[in-house]
Design a protein around this motif. Structure first.
Motif, PDB file in Angstrom:
ATOM      1  N   LEU A 127       0.818  -1.215   0.000  1.00 47.84           N
ATOM      2  CA  LEU A 127       0.000   0.000   0.000  1.00 47.84           C
ATOM      3  C   LEU A 127       0.854   1.269   0.000  1.00 47.84           C
ATOM      4  N   SER A 128       2.098   1.142   0.404  1.00 48.08           N
ATOM      5  CA  SER A 128       2.968   2.313   0.540  1.00 48.08           C
ATOM      6  C   SER A 128       3.553   2.754  -0.806  1.00 48.08           C
ATOM      7  N   ASP A 129       3.796   4.042  -0.915  1.00 46.71           N
ATOM      8  CA  ASP A 129       4.421   4.584  -2.133  1.00 46.71           C
ATOM      9  C   ASP A 129       5.923   4.318  -2.170  1.00 46.71           C
ATOM     10  N   TYR A 130       6.489   3.823  -1.077  1.00 46.90           N
ATOM     11  CA  TYR A 130       7.930   3.630  -1.005  1.00 46.90           C
ATOM     12  C   TYR A 130       8.370   2.213  -1.369  1.00 46.90           C
ATOM     13  N   PHE A 131       7.400   1.337  -1.673  1.00 49.25           N
ATOM     14  CA  PHE A 131       7.721  -0.060  -1.957  1.00 49.25           C
ATOM     15  C   PHE A 131       6.926  -0.539  -3.175  1.00 49.25           C
ATOM     16  N   PRO A 132       7.307  -1.680  -3.742  1.00 50.40           N
ATOM     17  CA  PRO A 132       6.542  -2.234  -4.869  1.00 50.40           C
ATOM     18  C   PRO A 132       5.091  -2.565  -4.463  1.00 50.40           C
ATOM     19  N   ASP A 133       4.282  -2.849  -5.470  1.00 49.60           N
ATOM     20  CA  ASP A 133       2.860  -3.060  -5.178  1.00 49.60           C
ATOM     21  C   ASP A 133       2.380  -4.486  -5.456  1.00 49.60           C
ATOM     22  N   THR A 134       3.306  -5.434  -5.568  1.00 48.74           N
ATOM     23  CA  THR A 134       2.906  -6.840  -5.693  1.00 48.74           C
ATOM     24  C   THR A 134       3.620  -7.658  -4.626  1.00 48.74           C
ATOM     25  N   VAL A 135       3.041  -8.802  -4.289  1.00 42.76           N
ATOM     26  CA  VAL A 135       3.629  -9.669  -3.264  1.00 42.76           C
ATOM     27  C   VAL A 135       5.031 -10.113  -3.676  1.00 42.76           C
ATOM     28  N   GLU A 136       5.157 -10.582  -4.905  1.00 44.19           N
ATOM     29  CA  GLU A 136       6.453 -11.113  -5.364  1.00 44.19           C
ATOM     30  C   GLU A 136       7.533 -10.041  -5.338  1.00 44.19           C
ATOM     31  N   GLU A 137       7.216  -8.850  -5.820  1.00 40.80           N
ATOM     32  CA  GLU A 137       8.224  -7.784  -5.858  1.00 40.80           C
ATOM     33  C   GLU A 137       8.613  -7.326  -4.462  1.00 40.80           C
ATOM     34  N   ARG A 175     -10.749  -7.740   9.240  1.00 38.72           N
ATOM     35  CA  ARG A 175     -11.081  -6.324   9.420  1.00 38.72           C
ATOM     36  C   ARG A 175     -10.453  -5.755  10.689  1.00 38.72           C
ATOM     37  N   GLU A 176      -9.991  -6.639  11.554  1.00 42.14           N
ATOM     38  CA  GLU A 176      -9.293  -6.217  12.762  1.00 42.14           C
ATOM     39  C   GLU A 176      -7.794  -6.384  12.523  1.00 42.14           C
ATOM     40  N   HIS A 177      -7.118  -5.286  12.251  1.00 47.47           N
ATOM     41  CA  HIS A 177      -5.700  -5.342  11.911  1.00 47.47           C
ATOM     42  C   HIS A 177      -4.837  -5.192  13.160  1.00 47.47           C
ATOM     43  N   ILE A 178      -3.688  -5.866  13.142  1.00 43.57           N
ATOM     44  CA  ILE A 178      -2.784  -5.853  14.297  1.00 43.57           C
ATOM     45  C   ILE A 178      -1.882  -4.625  14.267  1.00 43.57           C
ATOM     46  N   LEU A 179      -1.335  -4.314  13.118  1.00 43.62           N
ATOM     47  CA  LEU A 179      -0.361  -3.234  12.982  1.00 43.62           C
ATOM     48  C   LEU A 179      -0.983  -1.985  12.370  1.00 43.62           C
ATOM     49  N   SER A 180      -0.325  -0.867  12.579  1.00 41.28           N
ATOM     50  CA  SER A 180      -0.709   0.361  11.884  1.00 41.28           C
ATOM     51  C   SER A 180      -0.366   0.220  10.398  1.00 41.28           C
ATOM     52  N   GLU A 181      -1.061   0.996   9.586  1.00 39.66           N
ATOM     53  CA  GLU A 181      -0.863   0.873   8.137  1.00 39.66           C
ATOM     54  C   GLU A 181       0.544   1.259   7.707  1.00 39.66           C
ATOM     55  N   ASP A 182       1.197   2.150   8.458  1.00 43.02           N
ATOM     56  CA  ASP A 182       2.545   2.577   8.065  1.00 43.02           C
ATOM     57  C   ASP A 182       3.641   1.781   8.759  1.00 43.02           C
ATOM     58  N   THR A 183       3.296   0.618   9.322  1.00 50.37           N
ATOM     59  CA  THR A 183       4.305  -0.267   9.908  1.00 50.37           C
ATOM     60  C   THR A 183       4.805  -1.207   8.812  1.00 50.37           C
ATOM     61  N   VAL A 184       6.052  -1.026   8.408  1.00 46.82           N
ATOM     62  CA  VAL A 184       6.555  -1.756   7.235  1.00 46.82           C
ATOM     63  C   VAL A 184       7.878  -2.467   7.507  1.00 46.82           C
ATOM     64  N   TYR A 185       8.314  -2.498   8.755  1.00 41.90           N
ATOM     65  CA  TYR A 185       9.563  -3.180   9.094  1.00 41.90           C
ATOM     66  C   TYR A 185       9.339  -4.116  10.283  1.00 41.90           C
ATOM     67  N   PHE A 186      10.097  -5.215  10.290  1.00 39.67           N
ATOM     68  CA  PHE A 186      10.152  -6.053  11.477  1.00 39.67           C
ATOM     69  C   PHE A 186      11.510  -6.755  11.507  1.00 39.67           C
ATOM     70  N   SER A 187      11.984  -6.980  12.702  1.00 34.80           N
ATOM     71  CA  SER A 187      13.240  -7.715  12.886  1.00 34.80           C
ATOM     72  C   SER A 187      13.368  -8.045  14.362  1.00 34.80           C
ATOM     73  N   THR A 188      14.446  -8.746  14.703  1.00 29.90           N
ATOM     74  CA  THR A 188      14.659  -9.135  16.101  1.00 29.90           C
ATOM     75  C   THR A 188      15.226  -7.986  16.932  1.00 29.90           C
ATOM     76  N   ALA A 189      15.509  -6.859  16.297  1.00 30.40           N
ATOM     77  CA  ALA A 189      15.944  -5.650  16.987  1.00 30.40           C
ATOM     78  C   ALA A 189      15.216  -4.463  16.350  1.00 30.40           C
TER      79      ALA A 189
END
Length: 208
Positions: A127-137, A175-189
């Motif tokens: 959904l973000s303008d900073y990343f591709p718009d398909t799952v594969e990409e 319809r009940e989402h866990i993360l905010s829409e602008d959350t686009v990173y995850f890692s162990t730190a």
């Protein structure tokens, strides 16, 4: 006493008995008549007038009503049902498989919520303008020589089970989402200081 005198006395005695009997009968009739009058119902006209008089003397007392509450209840508001954030995105069977493989490598040891959140990161990127718009990409995106998702080179070695597939469908269709829409990173730190959530061993961070 002669026979004639005896007859005369008998006639007198009979007359006296007859008079006494007549007197008793008259008295009995009089008593019965008085009893009947005492027990007889009043005439309709008299009863009607008596009831009217009683009604005039009665005072109508209205039943007590509960006092109105001092505070009026707040108007009930029906909140609209939340919309699916990803309703406009389209997913093929291959997309679902790629996402399940990614969850298998990245979060199969995490809680179900943590697995769903990993999928949401990919969908938020779409959904973000900073990343591709398909799952594969999104899943196979590189920054220089660095994969955005480290399992990408060996992604298809995964063996996702029904839990990973359920996590994918829950993220896509829920319809009940866990993360905010602008959350686009995850890692162990923490990736940055904008930590949205910590689920299990993963820090989920916003883009800014």
């Amino acid at each position: 006493m002669t026979r004639q005198e005896r007859r005369k006395r008998r006639r007198q005695r009979r007359r006296m008995q007859a008079a006494l009997l007549a007197s008793l009968l008259f008295t009995l009739v009089l008593i019965v008549t008085l009893r009947i009058r005492e027990t007889a119902p009043e005439p309709v006209a008299e009863r009607t007038s008596a009831l009217a008089a009683e009604r005039q003397t009665l005072t109508y007392i209205a039943p007590a009503r509960p006092e109105a509450a001092e505070e009026t209840p707040e108007e009930l508001t029906v909140e609209p049902e939340p919309e699916n954030r990803y309703a406009e995105l389209h997913f093929s069977d291959e997309d679902v498989y790629i996402l399940a493989c990614l969850v298998y490598h990245e979060a199969r040891g995490e809680s179900f919520e943590g697995q769903v959140a990993v999928v949401e990161v990919v969908l938020n990127r779409m959904l973000s303008d900073y990343f591709p718009d398909t799952v594969e990409e999104v899943v196979f995106q590189k920054y220089g020589d660095v994969w955005q998702f480290s399992p990408a080179p060996y992604l298809y070695s995964a063996e996702p089970d029904k839990e990973q597939y359920l996590a994918v469908h829950t993220a896509i269709e829920g319809r009940e989402h866990i993360l905010s829409e602008d959350t686009v990173y995850f890692s162990t730190a923490p990736y940055n200081e904008s930590v949205d959530m910590i689920i299990g061993n993963h820090y989920f961070c916003k883009i800014f």
